[in-house]
Design a protein around this motif. Structure first.
Motif, mmCIF file in Angstrom:
data_model
loop_
_atom_site.group_PDB
_atom_site.id
_atom_site.type_symbol
_atom_site.label_atom_id
_atom_site.label_comp_id
_atom_site.label_asym_id
_atom_site.label_seq_id
_atom_site.Cartn_x
_atom_site.Cartn_y
_atom_site.Cartn_z
ATOM 1 N N GLU A 28 107.085 -35.934 -17.955
ATOM 2 C CA GLU A 28 105.964 -34.834 -17.195
ATOM 3 C C GLU A 28 107.097 -34.105 -16.223
ATOM 4 O OE1 GLU A 28 105.135 -38.825 -15.666
ATOM 5 O OE2 GLU A 28 105.726 -38.190 -17.514
ATOM 6 N N SER A 29 107.810 -34.798 -15.165
ATOM 7 C CA SER A 29 108.155 -33.884 -14.602
ATOM 8 C C SER A 29 109.030 -32.454 -15.145
ATOM 9 C CB SER A 29 110.009 -34.381 -14.034
ATOM 10 O OG SER A 29 109.486 -36.060 -13.793
ATOM 11 N N GLN A 30 107.596 -30.793 -14.860
ATOM 12 C CA GLN A 30 108.366 -29.976 -15.124
ATOM 13 C C GLN A 30 108.932 -29.481 -14.278
ATOM 14 O OE1 GLN A 30 108.010 -29.242 -18.926
ATOM 15 N NE2 GLN A 30 108.433 -31.755 -19.119
ATOM 16 N N ILE A 31 108.609 -29.964 -13.080
ATOM 17 C CA ILE A 31 108.796 -29.247 -11.693
ATOM 18 C C ILE A 31 109.308 -29.304 -11.123
ATOM 19 C CG2 ILE A 31 107.875 -28.075 -9.477
ATOM 20 C CD1 ILE A 31 105.046 -27.517 -11.267
ATOM 21 N N MET A 32 110.566 -29.591 -10.663
ATOM 22 C CA MET A 32 111.349 -30.087 -9.781
ATOM 23 C C MET A 32 112.156 -29.766 -8.701
ATOM 24 S SD MET A 32 112.001 -33.018 -11.611
ATOM 25 C CE MET A 32 113.180 -33.782 -10.431
ATOM 26 N N PRO A 33 112.882 -30.484 -7.677
ATOM 27 C CA PRO A 33 113.299 -29.464 -6.717
ATOM 28 C C PRO A 33 114.752 -29.833 -6.932
ATOM 29 C CG PRO A 33 112.945 -31.995 -6.112
ATOM 30 C CD PRO A 33 112.773 -31.796 -7.688
ATOM 31 N N VAL A 34 115.124 -28.497 -6.078
ATOM 32 C CA VAL A 34 116.313 -27.849 -6.216
ATOM 33 C C VAL A 34 117.846 -28.724 -6.073
ATOM 34 C CG1 VAL A 34 118.138 -25.607 -6.094
ATOM 35 C CG2 VAL A 34 115.846 -25.698 -7.031
ATOM 36 N N LEU A 35 118.526 -28.984 -6.281
ATOM 37 C CA LEU A 35 119.727 -29.797 -5.607
ATOM 38 C C LEU A 35 120.090 -28.809 -4.498
ATOM 39 C CD1 LEU A 35 121.442 -32.651 -5.803
ATOM 40 C CD2 LEU A 35 123.424 -30.723 -7.148
ATOM 41 N N GLY A 36 120.365 -29.521 -3.502
ATOM 42 C CA GLY A 36 120.566 -28.926 -1.867
ATOM 43 C C GLY A 36 119.871 -28.565 -1.084
ATOM 44 N N THR A 37 118.491 -28.135 -1.888
ATOM 45 C CA THR A 37 117.722 -26.752 -1.418
ATOM 46 C C THR A 37 117.039 -27.891 -0.177
ATOM 47 O OG1 THR A 37 117.485 -25.904 -2.873
ATOM 48 C CG2 THR A 37 115.598 -25.787 -1.177
ATOM 49 N N ASN A 56 105.996 -29.003 0.923
ATOM 50 C CA ASN A 56 105.503 -28.277 1.385
ATOM 51 C C ASN A 56 105.823 -26.663 0.785
ATOM 52 O OD1 ASN A 56 103.328 -26.565 3.838
ATOM 53 N ND2 ASN A 56 105.971 -26.411 3.999
ATOM 54 N N GLU A 57 107.137 -26.962 0.520
ATOM 55 C CA GLU A 57 107.664 -26.367 -0.922
ATOM 56 C C GLU A 57 106.799 -25.789 -2.080
ATOM 57 O OE1 GLU A 57 109.424 -26.503 3.495
ATOM 58 O OE2 GLU A 57 108.756 -27.728 1.824
ATOM 59 N N LEU A 58 106.677 -26.961 -2.334
ATOM 60 C CA LEU A 58 107.283 -27.373 -4.015
ATOM 61 C C LEU A 58 106.257 -28.386 -4.507
ATOM 62 C CD1 LEU A 58 108.701 -26.407 -6.282
ATOM 63 C CD2 LEU A 58 109.951 -28.482 -6.209
ATOM 64 N N THR A 59 104.963 -27.792 -5.692
ATOM 65 C CA THR A 59 104.029 -28.985 -5.971
ATOM 66 C C THR A 59 104.281 -29.241 -6.855
ATOM 67 O OG1 THR A 59 102.281 -27.167 -5.305
ATOM 68 C CG2 THR A 59 101.563 -29.065 -6.264
ATOM 69 N N PRO A 60 104.734 -30.644 -7.162
ATOM 70 C CA PRO A 60 104.723 -31.203 -8.968
ATOM 71 C C PRO A 60 103.963 -31.188 -10.216
ATOM 72 C CG PRO A 60 103.399 -32.700 -7.669
ATOM 73 C CD PRO A 60 103.553 -31.457 -6.245
ATOM 74 N N SER A 61 105.119 -31.443 -11.159
ATOM 75 C CA SER A 61 103.593 -31.565 -12.354
ATOM 76 C C SER A 61 103.138 -32.722 -11.993
ATOM 77 C CB SER A 61 104.867 -31.400 -13.385
ATOM 78 O OG SER A 61 105.616 -32.020 -13.113
ATOM 79 N N CYS A 62 101.865 -32.840 -12.426
ATOM 80 C CA CYS A 62 101.164 -33.930 -13.357
ATOM 81 C C CYS A 62 101.417 -34.694 -14.406
ATOM 82 C CB CYS A 62 100.143 -33.599 -12.855
ATOM 83 S SG CYS A 62 98.189 -34.495 -12.213
ATOM 84 N N TYR A 63 100.867 -36.127 -13.955
ATOM 85 C CA TYR A 63 101.230 -36.570 -15.027
ATOM 86 C C TYR A 63 99.817 -35.937 -16.203
ATOM 87 C CZ TYR A 63 97.141 -39.818 -13.159
ATOM 88 O OH TYR A 63 96.370 -40.154 -12.131
ATOM 89 N N GLY A 65 98.711 -33.114 -16.953
ATOM 90 C CA GLY A 65 99.232 -32.044 -17.212
ATOM 91 C C GLY A 65 99.467 -30.876 -15.856
ATOM 92 N N GLY A 66 100.255 -29.959 -16.655
ATOM 93 C CA GLY A 66 100.255 -28.566 -15.745
ATOM 94 C C GLY A 66 100.719 -28.868 -14.496
ATOM 95 N N VAL A 67 100.576 -28.180 -13.847
ATOM 96 C CA VAL A 67 100.516 -28.131 -11.812
ATOM 97 C C VAL A 67 99.539 -29.060 -10.808
ATOM 98 C CG1 VAL A 67 100.468 -27.398 -9.121
ATOM 99 C CG2 VAL A 67 101.702 -26.068 -11.933
ATOM 100 N N GLY A 71 96.520 -34.997 -6.824
ATOM 101 C CA GLY A 71 97.491 -34.922 -5.124
ATOM 102 C C GLY A 71 97.988 -36.366 -5.122
ATOM 103 N N ASP A 72 97.734 -36.765 -6.795
ATOM 104 C CA ASP A 72 98.260 -38.415 -7.196
ATOM 105 C C ASP A 72 100.440 -38.166 -7.711
ATOM 106 O OD1 ASP A 72 96.253 -39.772 -6.459
ATOM 107 O OD2 ASP A 72 95.229 -39.994 -8.246
ATOM 108 N N CYS A 73 100.428 -36.909 -7.751
ATOM 109 C CA CYS A 73 101.779 -36.859 -7.374
ATOM 110 C C CYS A 73 102.480 -36.215 -6.918
ATOM 111 C CB CYS A 73 101.402 -36.009 -9.400
ATOM 112 S SG CYS A 73 100.934 -35.956 -10.327
ATOM 113 N N GLY A 74 104.554 -37.084 -6.873
ATOM 114 C CA GLY A 74 104.790 -36.623 -6.159
ATOM 115 C C GLY A 74 106.089 -36.706 -6.647
ATOM 116 N N TRP A 75 107.196 -36.743 -5.317
ATOM 117 C CA TRP A 75 108.589 -37.132 -6.060
ATOM 118 C C TRP A 75 109.382 -38.374 -5.392
ATOM 119 C CZ3 TRP A 75 106.740 -32.255 -4.876
ATOM 120 C CH2 TRP A 75 107.295 -31.511 -6.259
#
Length: 104
Positions: A28-37, A56-63, A65-67, A71-75
């Motif tokens: 489900e990890s469709q949205i990922m932080p960018v290396l070095g950012t 703050n800058e990025l909302t994770p994909s959800c288990y 489905g979708g964005v 509120g329980d998702c993160g990295w």
């Protein structure tokens, strides 16, 4: 890449962190932080034997489905390293000390 393990006291809301691992580890990890950012942590919560961070800058994909809207998702906190940012008071103090230094 081996992820470092963190205790909850290592990161706090408002910390600036750098992504050091952008490899998806779950389907489900469709949205990922960018290396070095650089990112700003908005929240941290314990998950299993580790921590999950929201940015703050990025909302994770959800288990679910979708964005994430639950509120329980993160990295995994191990994907990030804290970037030292000195406080304004420390910078003022350092600048004051520089004015007193004679250049040879």
């Amino acid at each position: 890449m081996t992820r470092r393990s963190f205790s909850l006291c290592d990161f706090t809301s408002g910390d600036i962190v750098e992504c050091i691992d952008d490899t998806p580890s779950r389907p489900e990890s469709q949205i990922m932080p960018v290396l070095g950012t650089l990112y700003t942590i908005t929240s941290i919560r314990a998950v299993g034997d580790g921590q999950s961070v929201r940015l703050n800058e990025l909302t994770p994909s959800c288990y679910l489905g979708g964005v994430c809207a639950c509120g329980d998702c993160g990295w995994d906190a191990g994907r990030f390293r804290k970037v030292y940012r000195p406080s304004k008071d420390l910078l003022v103090q350092l600048a004051a000390n520089l004015r007193c230094v004679e250049i040879a």
